[in-house]
Each structure stands twice: as structure tokens, then as C-alpha cells.
Design a protein around this motif. Structure first.
Motif, PDB file in Angstrom:
ATOM      1  N   ASN A 229     -20.480  23.782   2.546  1.00 52.89           N
ATOM      2  CA  ASN A 229     -20.147  24.302   3.871  1.00 52.89           C
ATOM      3  C   ASN A 229     -21.068  23.565   4.839  1.00 52.89           C
ATOM      4  O   ASN A 229     -21.820  22.675   4.435  1.00 52.89           O
ATOM      5  CB  ASN A 229     -20.288  25.830   3.944  1.00 52.89           C
ATOM      6  CG  ASN A 229     -21.700  26.285   3.646  1.00 52.89           C
ATOM      7  OD1 ASN A 229     -22.672  25.772   4.192  1.00 52.89           O
ATOM      8  ND2 ASN A 229     -21.829  27.267   2.771  1.00 52.89           N
ATOM      9  N   GLU A 230     -20.999  23.906   6.088  1.00 49.80           N
ATOM     10  CA  GLU A 230     -21.756  23.158   7.095  1.00 49.80           C
ATOM     11  C   GLU A 230     -23.272  23.279   6.930  1.00 49.80           C
ATOM     12  O   GLU A 230     -24.014  22.443   7.412  1.00 49.80           O
ATOM     13  CB  GLU A 230     -21.328  23.598   8.497  1.00 49.80           C
ATOM     14  CG  GLU A 230     -19.890  23.221   8.783  1.00 49.80           C
ATOM     15  CD  GLU A 230     -19.371  23.748  10.105  1.00 49.80           C
ATOM     16  OE1 GLU A 230     -20.140  24.415  10.840  1.00 49.80           O
ATOM     17  OE2 GLU A 230     -18.206  23.484  10.406  1.00 49.80           O
ATOM     18  N   GLU A 231     -23.736  24.303   6.220  1.00 47.44           N
ATOM     19  CA  GLU A 231     -25.174  24.504   6.034  1.00 47.44           C
ATOM     20  C   GLU A 231     -25.685  24.022   4.678  1.00 47.44           C
ATOM     21  O   GLU A 231     -26.890  24.096   4.416  1.00 47.44           O
ATOM     22  CB  GLU A 231     -25.524  25.984   6.190  1.00 47.44           C
ATOM     23  CG  GLU A 231     -25.599  26.446   7.642  1.00 47.44           C
ATOM     24  CD  GLU A 231     -24.229  26.735   8.225  1.00 47.44           C
ATOM     25  OE1 GLU A 231     -23.420  27.371   7.535  1.00 47.44           O
ATOM     26  OE2 GLU A 231     -23.972  26.301   9.359  1.00 47.44           O
ATOM     27  N   THR A 232     -24.820  23.551   3.824  1.00 52.89           N
ATOM     28  CA  THR A 232     -25.236  23.162   2.473  1.00 52.89           C
ATOM     29  C   THR A 232     -26.284  22.054   2.520  1.00 52.89           C
ATOM     30  O   THR A 232     -26.122  21.059   3.225  1.00 52.89           O
ATOM     31  CB  THR A 232     -24.025  22.677   1.645  1.00 52.89           C
ATOM     32  OG1 THR A 232     -23.060  23.724   1.590  1.00 52.89           O
ATOM     33  CG2 THR A 232     -24.446  22.291   0.239  1.00 52.89           C
ATOM     34  N   VAL A 233     -27.359  22.259   1.768  1.00 50.84           N
ATOM     35  CA  VAL A 233     -28.393  21.246   1.610  1.00 50.84           C
ATOM     36  C   VAL A 233     -28.318  20.755   0.168  1.00 50.84           C
ATOM     37  O   VAL A 233     -28.414  21.540  -0.771  1.00 50.84           O
ATOM     38  CB  VAL A 233     -29.795  21.810   1.915  1.00 50.84           C
ATOM     39  CG1 VAL A 233     -30.872  20.788   1.598  1.00 50.84           C
ATOM     40  CG2 VAL A 233     -29.881  22.270   3.363  1.00 50.84           C
ATOM     41  N   ALA A 234     -28.131  19.446   0.018  1.00 51.84           N
ATOM     42  CA  ALA A 234     -28.070  18.855  -1.315  1.00 51.84           C
ATOM     43  C   ALA A 234     -29.491  18.672  -1.823  1.00 51.84           C
ATOM     44  O   ALA A 234     -30.238  17.845  -1.311  1.00 51.84           O
ATOM     45  CB  ALA A 234     -27.341  17.516  -1.261  1.00 51.84           C
ATOM     46  N   GLU A 235     -29.856  19.438  -2.821  1.00 53.41           N
ATOM     47  CA  GLU A 235     -31.201  19.333  -3.377  1.00 53.41           C
ATOM     48  C   GLU A 235     -31.295  18.225  -4.414  1.00 53.41           C
ATOM     49  O   GLU A 235     -32.383  17.760  -4.722  1.00 53.41           O
ATOM     50  CB  GLU A 235     -31.622  20.676  -3.970  1.00 53.41           C
ATOM     51  CG  GLU A 235     -31.763  21.750  -2.907  1.00 53.41           C
ATOM     52  CD  GLU A 235     -32.230  23.073  -3.464  1.00 53.41           C
ATOM     53  OE1 GLU A 235     -32.693  23.118  -4.623  1.00 53.41           O
ATOM     54  OE2 GLU A 235     -32.147  24.070  -2.725  1.00 53.41           O
ATOM     55  N   ASN A 236     -30.153  17.811  -4.944  1.00 53.68           N
ATOM     56  CA  ASN A 236     -30.112  16.762  -5.954  1.00 53.68           C
ATOM     57  C   ASN A 236     -29.106  15.696  -5.558  1.00 53.68           C
ATOM     58  O   ASN A 236     -28.130  15.985  -4.865  1.00 53.68           O
ATOM     59  CB  ASN A 236     -29.693  17.357  -7.306  1.00 53.68           C
ATOM     60  CG  ASN A 236     -30.700  18.361  -7.803  1.00 53.68           C
ATOM     61  OD1 ASN A 236     -31.745  18.015  -8.311  1.00 53.68           O
ATOM     62  ND2 ASN A 236     -30.385  19.644  -7.630  1.00 53.68           N
ATOM     63  N   LYS A 237     -29.336  14.483  -6.040  1.00 52.89           N
ATOM     64  CA  LYS A 237     -28.364  13.426  -5.808  1.00 52.89           C
ATOM     65  C   LYS A 237     -27.073  13.782  -6.521  1.00 52.89           C
ATOM     66  O   LYS A 237     -27.093  14.381  -7.604  1.00 52.89           O
ATOM     67  CB  LYS A 237     -28.893  12.082  -6.313  1.00 52.89           C
ATOM     68  CG  LYS A 237     -30.006  11.539  -5.450  1.00 52.89           C
ATOM     69  CD  LYS A 237     -30.405  10.149  -5.861  1.00 52.89           C
ATOM     70  CE  LYS A 237     -31.464   9.646  -4.894  1.00 52.89           C
ATOM     71  NZ  LYS A 237     -31.781   8.249  -5.128  1.00 52.89           N
ATOM     72  N   GLY A 238     -25.955  13.422  -5.903  1.00 49.80           N
ATOM     73  CA  GLY A 238     -24.681  13.747  -6.501  1.00 49.80           C
ATOM     74  C   GLY A 238     -23.540  12.984  -5.878  1.00 49.80           C
ATOM     75  O   GLY A 238     -23.738  12.050  -5.092  1.00 49.80           O
ATOM     76  N   HIS A 239     -22.341  13.380  -6.213  1.00 45.47           N
ATOM     77  CA  HIS A 239     -21.112  12.702  -5.816  1.00 45.47           C
ATOM     78  C   HIS A 239     -20.300  13.649  -4.939  1.00 45.47           C
ATOM     79  O   HIS A 239     -20.225  14.844  -5.214  1.00 45.47           O
ATOM     80  CB  HIS A 239     -20.321  12.304  -7.059  1.00 45.47           C
ATOM     81  CG  HIS A 239     -21.144  11.471  -7.992  1.00 45.47           C
ATOM     82  ND1 HIS A 239     -21.177  10.106  -7.927  1.00 45.47           N
ATOM     83  CD2 HIS A 239     -22.011  11.819  -8.976  1.00 45.47           C
ATOM     84  CE1 HIS A 239     -22.006   9.640  -8.847  1.00 45.47           C
ATOM     85  NE2 HIS A 239     -22.527  10.674  -9.495  1.00 45.47           N
TER      86      HIS A 239
END
Length: 122
Positions: free
Chosen positions: A32-42
Motif C-alpha cells: 500500500n502507499e505506506e509499505t516500507v520494504a525491509e528486505n530486497k525483493g521483486h
């Protein structure tokens, strides 16, 4: 562990992701608009409004683009040159490689291609 961040509006991307879930023990995170990616991903997203990146995906990428290793997008081939164009726009703007463009919810062969390409990226 592989992380898959995804955005789905009409359910096509969600159905694509749900085809992968039983095959791979990866972590799937609906953004969603607030999601913070804590790990590298696709990133798996969709193309909207005839060739545009969704606002949710845009806001996610503003904060998290350095964590994204690849992008894939669903689209509709009826849109011709605009088919899955969101992936190309994201790739061009953030220098993230496109690994797959798939029709609507994706064919089984596209699911297999996605899994293979994600596993090739370290």
C-alpha cells in the motif's frame, strides 16, 4: 529467502501471486502507499489507465526503489503498444530490470518463467 512485493487492483496480480504461493516458500507482501520494504525483493504490479503506473506502486517506489531487484507487470494485450507498459516506465525511471510482462492473471508458463527469473537473481 525471496520477497515478492505486489500491487493488485482488479485481482489479476493477486491471482498470479496465488499461482506461485503453493510452489515457492517465498514471502509475499501486498503493498500500500505506506509499505516500507525491509528486505530486497521483486515487484509485481499492473498497468492502469492505458499504460500508466498505479499511484500505489508509484508511492511505494518513491520510498523503496533501491530495494527492488526486478519488476513484472500484468497487462492486457488488447492495449497494443501500451501492454504492461508500467513495467517499462518503472524500469526506465528507476533502472530496475523488467523480468516479465504477463497477460491478465498469467498463464502457467508465465508463472514458471517468473519463478525461474526470480531465482536467477541473487
Amino acid at each position: 529467502m525471496k520477497y515478492i512485493y505486489y500491487d493488485s487492483k482488479t485481482g489479476n496480480v493477486e491471482r498470479f501471486i496465488n499461482k506461485i504461493r503453493p510452489l515457492k516458500n517465498w514471502i509475499f507482501i501486498k503493498i500500500n502507499e505506506e509499505t516500507v520494504a525491509e528486505n530486497k525483493g521483486h515487484l509485481v504490479t499492473f498497468t492502469t489507465n492505458f499504460g500508466e503506473v498505479s499511484k500505489t506502486t508509484e508511492k511505494f517506489l518513491l520510498k523503496n526503489n533501491e530495494k527492488i531487484l526486478s519488476v513484472s507487470s500484468s497487462g492486457n494485450m488488447n492495449w497494443g503498444k501500451l501492454y504492461a507498459l508500467a513495467a517499462d516506465k518503472i524500469s526506465e525511471h528507476y533502472n530496475i530490470p523488467v523480468i516479465l510482462k504477463f497477460e491478465l492473471a498469467g498463464l502457467n508458463s508465465e508463472v514458471e518463467t517468473f519463478i525461474r527469473k526470480v531465482e536467477e537473481i541473487r
